[in-house]
Structures are given as C-alpha cells and as structure tokens.
Design a protein around this motif. Structure first.
Motif, PDB file in Angstrom:
ATOM      1  N   LEU A 115      35.153  37.342  30.840  1.00 25.00           N
ATOM      2  CA  LEU A 115      34.332  36.836  31.938  1.00 25.00           C
ATOM      3  C   LEU A 115      33.841  35.457  31.525  1.00 25.00           C
ATOM      4  O   LEU A 115      33.222  35.297  30.476  1.00 25.00           O
ATOM      5  CB  LEU A 115      33.160  37.771  32.217  1.00 25.00           C
ATOM      6  CG  LEU A 115      33.543  39.174  32.715  1.00 25.00           C
ATOM      7  CD1 LEU A 115      32.304  40.049  32.847  1.00 25.00           C
ATOM      8  CD2 LEU A 115      34.292  39.099  34.049  1.00 25.00           C
ATOM      9  N   ILE A 152      36.591  44.641  28.985  1.00 22.99           N
ATOM     10  CA  ILE A 152      36.141  43.275  28.704  1.00 22.99           C
ATOM     11  C   ILE A 152      36.037  43.065  27.197  1.00 22.99           C
ATOM     12  O   ILE A 152      35.384  43.827  26.489  1.00 22.99           O
ATOM     13  CB  ILE A 152      34.781  42.996  29.366  1.00 22.99           C
ATOM     14  CG1 ILE A 152      34.876  43.174  30.884  1.00 22.99           C
ATOM     15  CG2 ILE A 152      34.296  41.593  29.015  1.00 22.99           C
ATOM     16  CD1 ILE A 152      35.836  42.235  31.569  1.00 22.99           C
ATOM     17  N   ILE A 168      35.108  44.946  38.941  1.00 23.58           N
ATOM     18  CA  ILE A 168      35.844  44.185  37.942  1.00 23.58           C
ATOM     19  C   ILE A 168      37.160  44.924  37.675  1.00 23.58           C
ATOM     20  O   ILE A 168      37.152  46.020  37.112  1.00 23.58           O
ATOM     21  CB  ILE A 168      35.056  44.044  36.622  1.00 23.58           C
ATOM     22  CG1 ILE A 168      33.671  43.456  36.884  1.00 23.58           C
ATOM     23  CG2 ILE A 168      35.842  43.182  35.633  1.00 23.58           C
ATOM     24  CD1 ILE A 168      33.670  42.047  37.412  1.00 23.58           C
ATOM     25  N   CYS A 193      29.460  33.133  34.851  1.00 26.03           N
ATOM     26  CA  CYS A 193      30.262  33.833  35.852  1.00 26.03           C
ATOM     27  C   CYS A 193      29.409  34.455  36.962  1.00 26.03           C
ATOM     28  O   CYS A 193      29.686  34.302  38.139  1.00 26.03           O
ATOM     29  CB  CYS A 193      31.083  34.899  35.143  1.00 26.03           C
ATOM     30  SG  CYS A 193      32.340  35.633  36.160  1.00 26.03           S
ATOM     31  N   ALA A 204      26.796  34.337  31.175  1.00 17.25           N
ATOM     32  CA  ALA A 204      27.619  35.019  32.177  1.00 17.25           C
ATOM     33  C   ALA A 204      26.794  35.865  33.145  1.00 17.25           C
ATOM     34  O   ALA A 204      27.067  35.909  34.341  1.00 17.25           O
ATOM     35  CB  ALA A 204      28.673  35.881  31.496  1.00 17.25           C
ATOM     36  N   ILE A 216      32.535  37.893  26.719  1.00 18.95           N
ATOM     37  CA  ILE A 216      31.633  37.499  27.799  1.00 18.95           C
ATOM     38  C   ILE A 216      31.101  36.107  27.477  1.00 18.95           C
ATOM     39  O   ILE A 216      30.537  35.878  26.412  1.00 18.95           O
ATOM     40  CB  ILE A 216      30.484  38.509  27.952  1.00 18.95           C
ATOM     41  CG1 ILE A 216      31.042  39.860  28.397  1.00 18.95           C
ATOM     42  CG2 ILE A 216      29.452  38.014  28.959  1.00 18.95           C
ATOM     43  CD1 ILE A 216      30.009  40.950  28.530  1.00 18.95           C
TER      44      ILE A 216
END
Length: 283
Positions: free
Chosen positions: A146, A168, A139, A150, A175, A171
């Motif tokens: 995300l 991040i 990532i 995902c 995900a 989320i």
C-alpha cells in the motif's frame, strides 16, 4: 472526450487541459455521469482505452465539481491521478481487468464506498487520500503493498475484514494516518511498516503482526492513544521506532521462545522499569 495515443492499439483518456496543456476552461470539464468507452476509432483504426489520466483540471489548482459518477470498462488497466480532486464524485464502477490504481481518487470527498476488482495488484501513493466520506473499501488479495498516504485522512474508514490485509507485505509512509475509526489491524504477512503509517489512528486498540515482520518505522503509531495490545509473531524482534509510544501503556504479546530477545533488543526499553507487560503467545 480527449485521448492520447499510447501505441498502435491503445489510448488513454485524459482531460482537455492535459491534452492541450492549456489553462483552466470549465466548459471543457467532464460533467455528470461519465461512461468510459472500451475503445475508440481514429482514422479507421481501433484503439482500446487502457488508461485514464487526470480528468480533473490538470495543474490548475482547481477541483472538478461537475463529475458525479463514472463507469470504467474492463479494457482499462491503469488509473493514474484519474479523478484526483473530483469533489462531487459519488459513484464509481470498475471492472475486472484493472490492475493499477495510482493516486486516482485523492480528494474525492463524497465517495462513501468503493469496490475494487480482484484483478488489481497495485494501490499506489495517495490513491484514496482525503476521501473523508469513505467508509468501506476492499483490498484484493493480489495487492501486497500500500503506497505512501494511500488512505491518509480517510476519517470515516471502518475496520477491514478479518483477513483482508493478510497479503500486505509493506505499508508506506502515512498510509493510514488520521484514519480515526480503525480499531483493529491484522497483518500476518507484513514485512515492513513505514514512517507514521498509522499516525493519529486514535481508536486503534489492537495490532497483529506476523512472523515475517522485520521493520516498524519511526512514529508508525504516533497518537494511537487507545492502543492496548500489540501481537508480534516474529521470533527475531523487528527494528522499531516506538519512541512515540513511550507514554502509552500497551501489552506486547510475543512468542514464548523470543521473550528474552525482545527484552534485550530495542524493544526492551519500553518494558524496563515500567508497568507494561510482555506476554507469551502460545506456540
């Protein structure tokens, strides 16, 4: 190859079915080893190939079983549902310059690992969902969200590197749902975890959440039956939907100064009259 003109200098690579809006005709499928060109010439005009859209049989309900590998040049910025359901795709090479991956590899069941260029800053909904053989993916640090679903169904996806998810902030729903092999998640800059984000991560043992976390969505950790430790560095307790963890005996680690806040918040019912522990984190 089939192209749509975007503007005076750019085109997108697409499928025959997307280009002509016709039914499934397998003789026009992309096959074997695809090398995407950086540019094409149409009527003496040069067009950079900046997007790849829907190389599978678009809206036909049929997988592309012919495409084995693809090389994507640095001119390409956006992958949109590009290789969705290309069930024989094994190898993908992407170059720096790519910025957005949106649903691009969903259902690519033979992909085992993939290297995402550092230039990518967006990984959107269903980008790698149901990539059941995928064991490794990186990532890039520029990715802060995300998308929904995902990595859902990536049953062989292993742990990320120690600090790989630390940028991040959000989320999306489901995900990582069904990512059975993930054991450890560290999210030091997370602000929001959405609905059922880690549902069915049956080997997940430890979660680390940073001080900016404000929301943990409903059933985010449903069926995480081996969860033992949740570290949350937020001094203000995040809103949470941990009702799904009522029967999982995990230890909550929070800042010493915030223990009473957690006990008095929506987290409190998890620890009142139970054997669970709230343990202070040294500040």
């Amino acid at each position: 190859m089939y192209f749509n003109v975007i503007n005076n200098t750019e085109v997108r690579l697409c499928s025959y079915h997307f280009y002509y809006d016709k039914g499934y005709q397998p003789e026009y499928e992309y096959k074997g080893n695809l090398i995407v060109p950086e540019y094409i010439t149409l009527e003496n005009n040069k067009y950079n190939v900046t997007e790849i859209w829907n190389l599978r049989p678009f809206n036909t309900g049929t997988n592309n079983t012919f495409l084995i590998s693809v090389q994507i040049p640095s001119s390409v910025k956006v992958l949109y549902a590009s290789f969705n359901s290309c069930s024989s795709l094994k190898n993908v090479v992407m170059q720096e310059g790519l910025t957005e991956i949106d649903g691009a590899f969903s259902g690519c069941k033979l992909l085992t690992n993939i290297e995402i260029p550092n230039s990518v800053n967006k990984i959107d909904d269903s980008s790698f969902s149901d990539c059941v053989s995928l064991a490794y993916i990186n990532i890039p640090s520029g990715v802060t969200e995300l998308g929904d679903n995902c990595f859902e169904g990536c049953i062989n996806l292993n742990n990320f590197e120690e600090d790989e998810l630390n940028n991040i902030k959000e989320i999306g729903d489901n995900a990582f749902a069904g990512c059975e092999k993930i054991m450890y998640v560290k999210l030091l800059n997370i602000e929001q975890i959405d609905f059922e984000a880690f549902k069915g991560c049956t080997n997940l043992k430890t979660i680390v959440l940073g001080q900016n976390c404000t929301k943990i969505g409903i059933d985010s950790f449903t069926d995480c039956i081996n969860l033992t430790d949740v570290y949350c560095y937020a001094t203000t307790p995040p809103s949470q939907g941990f009702s799904d963890l009522e029967y999982i005996n995990f230890t909550l680690h929070v800042p010493l100064s915030a223990i009473d806040k957690y006990k008095e918040s929506s987290w409190g019912w998890l620890y009142n009259d139970t054997e669970r522990n709230i343990v202070p984190i040294e500040e």
